[in-house]
Enzyme design. Structure first.
Site, PDB file in Angstrom:
ATOM      1  N   SER A  26       0.809  -1.223   0.000  1.00 14.32           N
ATOM      2  CA  SER A  26       0.000   0.000   0.000  1.00 14.32           C
ATOM      3  C   SER A  26       0.840   1.269   0.000  1.00 14.32           C
ATOM      4  O   SER A  26       0.380   2.321  -0.461  1.00 14.32           O
ATOM      5  CB  SER A  26      -0.932   0.010   1.214  1.00 14.32           C
ATOM      6  OG  SER A  26      -0.191  -0.117   2.415  1.00 14.32           O
ATOM      7  N   GLY A  67      -1.878  -4.260   0.861  1.00 13.50           N
ATOM      8  CA  GLY A  67      -1.995  -5.477   1.649  1.00 13.50           C
ATOM      9  C   GLY A  67      -1.047  -6.579   1.234  1.00 13.50           C
ATOM     10  O   GLY A  67      -1.016  -7.646   1.863  1.00 13.50           O
ATOM     11  N   ASN A 124       4.020  -5.381   5.676  1.00 16.90           N
ATOM     12  CA  ASN A 124       2.845  -6.117   6.156  1.00 16.90           C
ATOM     13  C   ASN A 124       3.245  -7.407   6.873  1.00 16.90           C
ATOM     14  O   ASN A 124       2.570  -7.826   7.815  1.00 16.90           O
ATOM     15  CB  ASN A 124       1.900  -6.432   4.988  1.00 16.90           C
ATOM     16  CG  ASN A 124       1.182  -5.185   4.501  1.00 16.90           C
ATOM     17  OD1 ASN A 124       0.746  -4.349   5.283  1.00 16.90           O
ATOM     18  ND2 ASN A 124       1.056  -5.049   3.189  1.00 16.90           N
ATOM     19  N   ASP A 135      -4.755   6.408  10.415  1.00 18.04           N
ATOM     20  CA  ASP A 135      -4.474   5.050  10.895  1.00 18.04           C
ATOM     21  C   ASP A 135      -3.072   4.915  11.469  1.00 18.04           C
ATOM     22  O   ASP A 135      -2.729   3.898  12.072  1.00 18.04           O
ATOM     23  CB  ASP A 135      -4.687   4.021   9.784  1.00 18.04           C
ATOM     24  CG  ASP A 135      -3.792   4.249   8.563  1.00 18.04           C
ATOM     25  OD1 ASP A 135      -2.854   5.075   8.640  1.00 18.04           O
ATOM     26  OD2 ASP A 135      -4.038   3.602   7.531  1.00 18.04           O
ATOM     27  N   HIS A 172      -0.202   4.645   7.174  1.00 15.07           N
ATOM     28  CA  HIS A 172       0.000   5.066   5.792  1.00 15.07           C
ATOM     29  C   HIS A 172       0.358   6.553   5.699  1.00 15.07           C
ATOM     30  O   HIS A 172      -0.287   7.385   6.343  1.00 15.07           O
ATOM     31  CB  HIS A 172      -1.263   4.794   4.972  1.00 15.07           C
ATOM     32  CG  HIS A 172      -1.590   3.343   4.875  1.00 15.07           C
ATOM     33  ND1 HIS A 172      -2.495   2.736   5.724  1.00 15.07           N
ATOM     34  CD2 HIS A 172      -1.119   2.376   4.052  1.00 15.07           C
ATOM     35  CE1 HIS A 172      -2.575   1.451   5.417  1.00 15.07           C
ATOM     36  NE2 HIS A 172      -1.757   1.210   4.412  1.00 15.07           N
TER      37      HIS A 172
END
Length: 205
Positions: free
Chosen positions: A33, A70, A99, A180, A183
């Site tokens: 991402s 992801g 991730n 979040d 990001h």
């Protein structure tokens, strides 16, 4: 004199035709991402800004952004052969592993997946830029530190170009991150482009 001029023009025409027939060199980005530009407009994402920098500085390279939000290192390793065959890149940027780290996956598994991508890319004739990632310290300093060291260790072992701690500058500034906390926000995208640019530039010949 006229024949010499005609010969020169013919040679120039042939050289121009040969140059025009050369395929556009490609830069393949295999990432998650962070490279996919999650949460920001495509035109403002660092990958797009990087393409603009290449264009403005006269580089003919086309960026193929194969990043998927992801994505994990295992997924990248499973996709790499098809991507290399399809795009035949001159340069491969590997921006994966984040991730995996956030899921606390075993470091040796992450390492092997990254090694697979490095080796397959090189076997296909491409140079490699490895993007160093980090995870928050709340995963425990032992795991977080070992995870961060994984990237420079691999770059040294396989003699690849390395973008060290890609997110370090923006990750420590909440105003540069999305809500979040994972990001990068729109304001961070130019900083990320500038961080990767000198390393990527050094690999373009």
């Amino acid at each position: 004199m006229r024949s010499i001029l005609l010969t020169a023009l013919m040679v120039m025409g042939i050289l121009f035709a040969v140059a025009s027939a050369q395929p556009t060199p490609k830069i393949l980005i295999v990432g998650d991402s962070i490279a996919a530009g999650y949460g920001v407009a495509e035109s403002e994402a660092w990958v797009n800004l990087l393409q603009e920098r290449l264009r403005k500085q006269g580089f003919p390279h086309q960026i193929i952004n194969a990043a998927i939000s992801g994505d994990t290192s295992a997924s990248g390793a499973s996709r790499i052969d098809d991507l290399l065959q399809r795009h035949q890149p001159q340069l491969v940027v590997i921006e994966l592993g984040g991730n995996d780290g956030l899921r606390g996956l075993p470091l040796d598994h992450i390492r092997q997946n990254l090694v697979t991508m490095i080796e397959r890319s090189r076997n296909a004739g491409a140079r490699v830029v490895l993007v160093g990632m980090q995870i928050p310290p709340n995963y425990g300093p032992r795991y977080a530190d070992a995870f961060a060291r994984l990237f420079p260790d691999l770059a040294a072992e396989y003699d690849t170009a390395l973008v060290e701690r890609f997110l370090e500058e923006v990750g420590q500034n909440p105003t540069l991150m999305q809500s979040d906390g994972i990001h990068p926000a729109t304001a961070a995208q130019p900083l990320l482009m500038e961080r990767i640019w000198p390393v990527l530039r050094s690999q373009l010949f």
